[in-house]
Design a protein around this motif. Structure first.
Motif, PDB file in Angstrom:
ATOM      1  N   LYS A  44      -5.724 -39.611 122.139  1.00 53.97           N
ATOM      2  CA  LYS A  44      -6.450 -40.753 122.670  1.00 53.97           C
ATOM      3  C   LYS A  44      -6.228 -40.827 124.183  1.00 53.97           C
ATOM      4  N   GLY A  45      -7.241 -41.324 124.885  1.00 56.01           N
ATOM      5  CA  GLY A  45      -7.099 -41.529 126.319  1.00 56.01           C
ATOM      6  C   GLY A  45      -7.884 -40.505 127.121  1.00 56.01           C
ATOM      7  N   THR A  46      -7.987 -40.752 128.403  1.00 58.41           N
ATOM      8  CA  THR A  46      -8.772 -39.880 129.277  1.00 58.41           C
ATOM      9  C   THR A  46      -7.895 -38.878 130.032  1.00 58.41           C
ATOM     10  N   VAL A  89     -24.750 -43.748 115.832  1.00 53.25           N
ATOM     11  CA  VAL A  89     -24.662 -44.070 117.254  1.00 53.25           C
ATOM     12  C   VAL A  89     -23.205 -44.216 117.697  1.00 53.25           C
ATOM     13  N   LEU A  90     -22.418 -44.947 116.927  1.00 55.95           N
ATOM     14  CA  LEU A  90     -21.030 -45.193 117.291  1.00 55.95           C
ATOM     15  C   LEU A  90     -20.243 -43.885 117.381  1.00 55.95           C
ATOM     16  N   GLU A  91     -20.457 -43.013 116.411  1.00 58.33           N
ATOM     17  CA  GLU A  91     -19.737 -41.739 116.386  1.00 58.33           C
ATOM     18  C   GLU A  91     -20.184 -40.829 117.531  1.00 58.33           C
ATOM     19  N   LYS A  92     -21.482 -40.879 117.875  1.00 57.33           N
ATOM     20  CA  LYS A  92     -21.978 -40.055 118.981  1.00 57.33           C
ATOM     21  C   LYS A  92     -21.394 -40.519 120.318  1.00 57.33           C
ATOM     22  N   SER A 130     -18.932 -38.196 122.704  1.00 59.27           N
ATOM     23  CA  SER A 130     -19.136 -37.933 124.134  1.00 59.27           C
ATOM     24  C   SER A 130     -17.873 -38.267 124.931  1.00 59.27           C
ATOM     25  N   GLU A 131     -17.113 -39.241 124.450  1.00 59.95           N
ATOM     26  CA  GLU A 131     -15.887 -39.644 125.138  1.00 59.95           C
ATOM     27  C   GLU A 131     -14.725 -38.687 124.872  1.00 59.95           C
ATOM     28  N   LYS A 132     -14.708 -38.070 123.677  1.00 55.51           N
ATOM     29  CA  LYS A 132     -13.506 -37.345 123.251  1.00 55.51           C
ATOM     30  C   LYS A 132     -13.686 -35.830 123.169  1.00 55.51           C
ATOM     31  N   SER A 133     -14.875 -35.319 123.473  1.00 52.52           N
ATOM     32  CA  SER A 133     -15.115 -33.885 123.297  1.00 52.52           C
ATOM     33  C   SER A 133     -14.790 -33.058 124.537  1.00 52.52           C
ATOM     34  N   GLY A 134     -14.414 -33.714 125.616  1.00 58.48           N
ATOM     35  CA  GLY A 134     -14.151 -32.991 126.862  1.00 58.48           C
ATOM     36  C   GLY A 134     -13.050 -31.955 126.721  1.00 58.48           C
TER      37      GLY A 134
END
Length: 509
Positions: free
Chosen positions: A419-421, A485-488, A492-496
């Motif tokens: 979790k986290g950026t 929508v929620l999962e997409k 996008s947030e976690k696939s980096g």
């Protein structure tokens, strides 16, 4: 065709050698064994280090074993040398290990308590596999009392409910009580209070009063079995609970010299016999069992079996199942979301299998991933905000069957980074890890982030999906038409990290 395997154990009270051969059907035949007393535990618990005198004796013993092994055509490099907790606790264990290697050729491997449990589970399972004892029918406790610690495994319905390495060893108690009292009542009270301090934690995993099957392992309880027990097979005895209690009570009045004379055992074993059996007896009386099963086996048998188990798929699957069961029980203890954990585990395992050739990790890494998937949100028990940090703390300070301290640390860091950026490479503590560990953590964390994103709403709507890789993109095709929508957004947030590690852009369809 048979193969020769050997192992050396450096324990609290002695240095022990075992040589065995394994047939193609994994039957073990003992070829040679030696046991030399050496009071490492007493040295470490008294002074915190292994003295120069004891180091010299240890080197002499190992060189003697080196000559013994040469008779079987076995080199020191082919013989793993395992050091248990007393050696590990010594402040000077690193230089002693280096001296052992340079002067004998044996490489010493430090074994932590949970790894001891794993090896002993393997030894016990092998010893009773054809006997009338079944982990899958009755709640079971396996107890091993050693010089430095007491190892405990609790099994419910065939699955590991809890594992503990308790700082309750015979030599440790002897040193703590030395010059204070020799009274049986005082020692009994000391042990009882130590057990009471951990009983609450133990019973949060398994109600000991429901345990009907008690398996005791160790040379002291084996001696009791030979004297007052009844043989079930060549290497398995049973002892009536009341007979055992009476025997334990009777020998408390014996002096060490009397124990040596009566039982024909070495002085080093006689010194700790009474305390050892007292510990067994107190744990046994926490359960409903009326019969104590005593297999004649030890950690050395477990080590030898572990050396050949990598070729045994059934045994590996059993281990993996018990690791996952232990992780699930830990999650249950902290009231985690078991449905979400199982969903994320299933998704992560499926992604791992789809990328297996590119991941380039061994099969055991998949088990680490599944364990991290089960426990990634466990920190929510403390606080939801920054729960990944709390998850890391709980995992790192918990005991999970089958995981060494190194494995445990890897799982805790995967949970921390799920979790986290921020990226792990930004932390100096991460960059200080060995490269192989860093890559394992990065790859498994990247997969866990994708799996977690697919159950962002904790509603388990993606139980069926397909993975397709084309060019530089991994497509995840869901088998339903529910709103994603929620999962997409989560993807996008976690696939980096996944794209950075594997080079694939992830698209959820």
């Amino acid at each position: 065709m048979t193969t020769h395997e050997s192992v050396i154990e450096i324990g609290s009270t002695g240095v022990r050698l075992l040589v065995a051969e394994f047939t193609d059907d994994r039957k073990q035949n003992i070829l040679d064994r030696s046991d030399m007393p050496l009071a490492i535990g007493r040295d470490v618990f008294t002074n915190g280090v292994i003295s120069q005198e004891l180091q010299n004796k240890l080197i002499q013993i190992l060189n003697r074993y080196k000559e013994q092994l040469a008779g079987w055509g076995i080199e020191p490099s082919q013989t793993p040398c395992y050091a248990l907790s007393a050696f590990r606790d010594a402040k000077n264990c690193d230089p002693v290990m280096d001296r052992i290697f340079t002067q004998t050729g044996f490489s010493v491997h430090l074994v932590d308590g949970i790894e001891e449990n794993k090896l002993m589970y393997l030894a016990v399972s092998e010893c009773i596999k054809d006997q009338p004892i079944d982990f899958k029918t009755d709640d079971t406790v396996i107890l091993v009392v050693g010089g430095s610690s007491t190892e405990m495994m609790m099994i419910s319905n065939g699955k590991m409910a809890g594992v503990h390495s308790l700082r309750l060893g015979t030599v440790r108690i002897e040193q703590q009580m030395k010059n204070r009292t020799s009274s049986y009542d005082d020692i009994q009270r000391f042990i009882q209070e130590s057990i009471n301090n951990t009983k609450g934690s133990l019973e949060s995993e398994l109600d000991l009063s429901d345990v009907k099957q008690f398996i005791a392992v160790g040379p002291d309880v084996t001696l009791a079995a030979l004297l007052i027990g009844h043989p079930i097979s060549t290497f398995l005895w049973e002892i009536n609970k009341e007979d055992f209690s009476e025997f334990v009570k009777d020998i408390q009045s014996y002096s060490v010299d009397e124990c040596v004379a009566r039982f024909k055992i070495p002085y080093s074993e006689a010194e700790t016999l009474q305390v050892s059996l007292l510990i067994y007896n107190m744990f046994i009386h926490l359960t409903k069992t009326q019969t104590i099963f005593v297999p004649e086996t030890n950690i050395r048998n477990g080590i030898l079996l572990s050396q050949v188990s990598t070729k045994n798929e059934e045994l590996q699957n059993e281990f993996n199942m018990q690791i996952i069961a232990s992780a699930k029980n830990l999650l249950r203890k902290y009231h985690g979301d078991e449905n979400h954990a199982e969903c994320v585990r299933m998704i992560a395992a499926k992604i791992y299998d789809s990328l297996k050739t590119e991941i380039a990790l061994d099969d055991y890494a998949r088990t680490l991933l599944e364990t991290a998937a089960i426990l990634h949100d466990i920190g929510s028990f403390i606080r939801f905000d920054n729960h990944n940090l709390h998850s890391c703390y709980i995992i790192k300070n918990s005991e999970i069957f089958g995981l060494s301290r190194k494995d445990n640390n890897i799982v805790s860091l995967i949970a921390k980074y799920h979790k986290g950026t921020s990226i792990p490479q930004d932390e100096e503590s991460f960059t200080m890890l060995p490269r192989s560990d860093r890559m394992t953590i990065l790859k498994l964390t990247a997969i866990l982030r994708i799996a977690d994103a697919m159950d962002r709403g904790h509603i388990q709507q993606f139980s069926d999906f397909k993975i397709e890789i084309r060019q530089n993109t991994m497509y995840i095709k869901t088998m339903n038409t529910k709103n994603t929508v929620l999962e997409k957004i989560a993807m996008s947030e976690k696939s980096g990290m996944f794209e950075s590690v594997f080079g694939y852009k992830v698209i959820l369809l």
